[in-house]
Design an enzyme around this catalytic site. Structure first.
Site, PDB file in Angstrom:
ATOM      1  N   GLY A  41       0.661  -1.227  -0.131  1.00 20.12           N
ATOM      2  CA  GLY A  41      -0.123  -0.055  -0.047  1.00 20.12           C
ATOM      3  C   GLY A  41       0.813   1.229   0.090  1.00 20.12           C
ATOM      4  O   GLY A  41       0.241   2.289  -0.517  1.00 20.12           O
ATOM      5  N   GLU A  79       4.048   3.838   6.082  1.00 21.96           N
ATOM      6  CA  GLU A  79       2.887   3.181   5.988  1.00 21.96           C
ATOM      7  C   GLU A  79       1.895   3.839   5.190  1.00 21.96           C
ATOM      8  O   GLU A  79       1.850   5.066   5.447  1.00 21.96           O
ATOM      9  CB  GLU A  79       2.694   2.446   7.467  1.00 21.96           C
ATOM     10  CG  GLU A  79       1.410   1.854   7.614  1.00 21.96           C
ATOM     11  CD  GLU A  79       1.424   0.490   6.727  1.00 21.96           C
ATOM     12  OE1 GLU A  79       1.502   0.573   5.589  1.00 21.96           O
ATOM     13  OE2 GLU A  79       0.801  -0.542   7.243  1.00 21.96           O
ATOM     14  N   ASP A  80       0.935   3.244   4.685  1.00 20.58           N
ATOM     15  CA  ASP A  80      -0.253   3.852   3.669  1.00 20.58           C
ATOM     16  C   ASP A  80      -1.308   4.355   4.947  1.00 20.58           C
ATOM     17  O   ASP A  80      -1.555   5.677   4.897  1.00 20.58           O
ATOM     18  CB  ASP A  80      -0.760   3.086   2.747  1.00 20.58           C
ATOM     19  CG  ASP A  80      -1.053   1.719   3.154  1.00 20.58           C
ATOM     20  OD1 ASP A  80      -1.126   1.341   4.458  1.00 20.58           O
ATOM     21  OD2 ASP A  80      -1.874   0.919   2.472  1.00 20.58           O
ATOM     22  N   ASP A 121      -4.933   1.746  10.990  1.00 19.67           N
ATOM     23  CA  ASP A 121      -6.136   1.607  11.493  1.00 19.67           C
ATOM     24  C   ASP A 121      -6.441   1.039  12.978  1.00 19.67           C
ATOM     25  O   ASP A 121      -6.098   1.873  13.742  1.00 19.67           O
ATOM     26  CB  ASP A 121      -6.654   0.475  10.482  1.00 19.67           C
ATOM     27  CG  ASP A 121      -8.404   0.189  10.410  1.00 19.67           C
ATOM     28  OD1 ASP A 121      -8.927   0.913  10.787  1.00 19.67           O
ATOM     29  OD2 ASP A 121      -8.650  -1.012  10.272  1.00 19.67           O
ATOM     30  N   LYS A 154      -6.648   6.543  10.691  1.00 22.17           N
ATOM     31  CA  LYS A 154      -8.024   6.221  10.748  1.00 22.17           C
ATOM     32  C   LYS A 154      -8.102   6.108  12.593  1.00 22.17           C
ATOM     33  O   LYS A 154      -8.323   5.069  13.033  1.00 22.17           O
ATOM     34  CB  LYS A 154      -8.359   4.812   9.985  1.00 22.17           C
ATOM     35  CG  LYS A 154     -10.011   5.019   9.724  1.00 22.17           C
ATOM     36  CD  LYS A 154     -10.296   3.713   9.360  1.00 22.17           C
ATOM     37  CE  LYS A 154     -10.214   3.458   7.719  1.00 22.17           C
ATOM     38  NZ  LYS A 154     -10.664   1.987   7.341  1.00 22.17           N
ATOM     39  N   PHE A 168     -13.585   3.114   4.583  1.00 24.13           N
ATOM     40  CA  PHE A 168     -13.018   2.337   3.543  1.00 24.13           C
ATOM     41  C   PHE A 168     -12.334   3.305   2.530  1.00 24.13           C
ATOM     42  O   PHE A 168     -12.987   3.753   1.618  1.00 24.13           O
ATOM     43  CB  PHE A 168     -13.367   0.928   3.018  1.00 24.13           C
ATOM     44  CG  PHE A 168     -12.475  -0.001   2.596  1.00 24.13           C
ATOM     45  CD1 PHE A 168     -11.664  -0.655   3.522  1.00 24.13           C
ATOM     46  CD2 PHE A 168     -11.848   0.001   1.467  1.00 24.13           C
ATOM     47  CE1 PHE A 168     -10.601  -1.448   3.470  1.00 24.13           C
ATOM     48  CE2 PHE A 168     -10.902  -0.811   1.127  1.00 24.13           C
ATOM     49  CZ  PHE A 168     -10.151  -1.774   2.089  1.00 24.13           C
ATOM     50  N   ASP A 174      -5.613  -0.435  -1.739  1.00 22.97           N
ATOM     51  CA  ASP A 174      -6.485  -1.257  -2.331  1.00 22.97           C
ATOM     52  C   ASP A 174      -7.601  -1.707  -1.750  1.00 22.97           C
ATOM     53  O   ASP A 174      -7.889  -1.925  -0.533  1.00 22.97           O
ATOM     54  CB  ASP A 174      -5.677  -2.288  -2.831  1.00 22.97           C
ATOM     55  CG  ASP A 174      -5.441  -3.146  -1.945  1.00 22.97           C
ATOM     56  OD1 ASP A 174      -4.871  -2.899  -0.728  1.00 22.97           O
ATOM     57  OD2 ASP A 174      -5.682  -4.401  -1.833  1.00 22.97           O
ATOM     58  N   ARG A 183      -5.469   0.797  -6.653  1.00 26.38           N
ATOM     59  CA  ARG A 183      -4.413   1.499  -6.258  1.00 26.38           C
ATOM     60  C   ARG A 183      -3.709   2.353  -7.105  1.00 26.38           C
ATOM     61  O   ARG A 183      -3.032   3.695  -6.934  1.00 26.38           O
ATOM     62  CB  ARG A 183      -2.925   0.275  -6.477  1.00 26.38           C
ATOM     63  CG  ARG A 183      -3.114  -0.644  -5.270  1.00 26.38           C
ATOM     64  CD  ARG A 183      -2.203  -1.541  -5.091  1.00 26.38           C
ATOM     65  NE  ARG A 183      -2.236  -2.739  -4.609  1.00 26.38           N
ATOM     66  CZ  ARG A 183      -2.262  -3.017  -3.229  1.00 26.38           C
ATOM     67  NH1 ARG A 183      -1.982  -1.927  -2.531  1.00 26.38           N
ATOM     68  NH2 ARG A 183      -2.233  -4.267  -2.692  1.00 26.38           N
TER      69      ARG A 183
HETATM   70  P1  IMP Z   1      -4.007  -2.056  11.074  1.00 25.21           P
HETATM   71  O1  IMP Z   1      -3.231  -3.225  11.560  1.00 25.21           O
HETATM   72  O2  IMP Z   1      -5.432  -2.452  11.722  1.00 25.21           O
HETATM   73  O3  IMP Z   1      -3.670  -1.055  11.596  1.00 25.21           O
HETATM   74  O4  IMP Z   1      -4.267  -2.200   9.493  1.00 25.21           O
HETATM   75  C1  IMP Z   1      -3.269  -1.449   8.844  1.00 25.21           C
HETATM   76  C2  IMP Z   1      -3.615  -2.247   7.603  1.00 25.21           C
HETATM   77  O5  IMP Z   1      -4.862  -2.575   6.928  1.00 25.21           O
HETATM   78  C3  IMP Z   1      -3.095  -1.216   6.340  1.00 25.21           C
HETATM   79  O6  IMP Z   1      -1.772  -1.266   6.216  1.00 25.21           O
HETATM   80  C4  IMP Z   1      -3.971  -1.528   5.148  1.00 25.21           C
HETATM   81  O7  IMP Z   1      -3.182  -2.599   4.182  1.00 25.21           O
HETATM   82  C5  IMP Z   1      -5.282  -1.926   5.749  1.00 25.21           C
HETATM   83  N1  IMP Z   1      -6.265  -0.938   5.704  1.00 25.21           N
HETATM   84  C6  IMP Z   1      -6.799  -0.329   6.799  1.00 25.21           C
HETATM   85  N2  IMP Z   1      -7.606   0.373   6.547  1.00 25.21           N
HETATM   86  C7  IMP Z   1      -7.483   0.468   5.260  1.00 25.21           C
HETATM   87  C8  IMP Z   1      -8.546   1.236   4.166  1.00 25.21           C
HETATM   88  O8  IMP Z   1      -9.306   1.949   4.431  1.00 25.21           O
HETATM   89  N3  IMP Z   1      -8.309   0.876   2.757  1.00 25.21           N
HETATM   90  C9  IMP Z   1      -7.147   0.107   2.552  1.00 25.21           C
HETATM   91  N4  IMP Z   1      -6.324  -0.580   3.057  1.00 25.21           N
HETATM   92  C10 IMP Z   1      -6.939  -0.350   4.718  1.00 25.21           C
HETATM   93 MG    MG Z   2      -0.781  -1.737   4.348  1.00 20.49          MG
END
Ligand code: IMP
Ligand code: MG
Length: 182
Positions: free
Chosen positions: A42, A97-98, A101, A129, A150, A157, A163
């Site tokens: 991402g 990182e993109d 969450d 987020k 989302f 993606d 992407r």
């Molecule tokens: P976390 O471990 O819950 O913080 O999730 C992080 C990963 O989930 C990111 O690196 C993304 O790959 C994916 N992700 C979380 N939210 C989104 C979104 O809104 N769009 C796309 N990918 C997301």
């Molecule tokens: Mg990611």
């Protein structure tokens, strides 16, 4: 164009903010040679724009992880698909990182990296987020705060697609359930 996508940040807004982040990183690391670690897939577009706004000697490496999710819930299981090619010992690491969450992916990576004796580890995320965080993790550089929706485009993606959108958008009215999120 896809009618299910509502523009959140335009190309111009992204460019301006990424430029500011690059300048912030430049100021923070004066006299140093930061090592940027891009979390694939991402963050690849974000990283490639960001490094061009950093006016320092930088090196880059790539790590591929997959965070599993069930529905919209992250399970906290992070699989390393591709590890770093170079040692980070004694380096000033910036994880790029993109989006953050729950924070589980980054929490896992930060722990893993600190175990490899770097000089420092900081985090740079394009999108935060915040509403969904279940970990206590400090972010050093943040592009934009985003709502609990989302988001796709600019590298992000859904099931591998979207992407290539040059902007960041909110995906509406589509099945965004589960799977392996790379
Ligand atoms: P976390 O471990 O819950 O913080 O999730 C992080 C990963 O989930 C990111 O690196 C993304 O790959 C994916 N992700 C979380 N939210 C989104 C979104 O809104 N769009 C796309 N990918 C997301
Ligand atoms: Mg990611």
């Amino acid at each position: 164009m896809n009618n299910n996508i509502k523009v959140l940040f335009t190309e111009e807004e992204i460019r301006d903010r990424v430029k500011e982040l690059g300048q912030e990183i430049t100021r923070t690391y004066v006299g140093k040679k930061p090592h940027l670690v891009c979390v694939l897939r991402g963050a690849f577009i974000f990283l490639s724009d960001l490094i061009r706004y950093i006016d320092l000697p930088v090196t880059v490496d790539f790590m591929a992880v997959s965070s599993y999710s069930k529905g919209t819930k992250s399970t906290g299981i992070v699989k390393i698909i591709k590890d770093l090619d170079e040692s980070i010992e004694n380096r000033d690491v910036i994880i790029v990182e993109d989006i953050i969450d729950t924070g589980l992916t980054l929490e896992h990576l930060v722990k893993l990296f600190w175990a490899r004796n770097p000089k420092d580890v900081k985090i740079c995320v394009l999108l935060d987020k915040e509403a969904r965080r279940i970990t206590r993790i400090g972010l050093d550089f943040v592009g934009f705060k985003v709502p609990d929706e989302f988001i796709v485009g600019y590298g992000l993606d859904l099931n591998g697609f979207y992407r290539n959108l040059p902007f960041l958008g909110i995906l509406k009215n589509e099945d965004i359930s589960g799977g392996e999120n790379l």
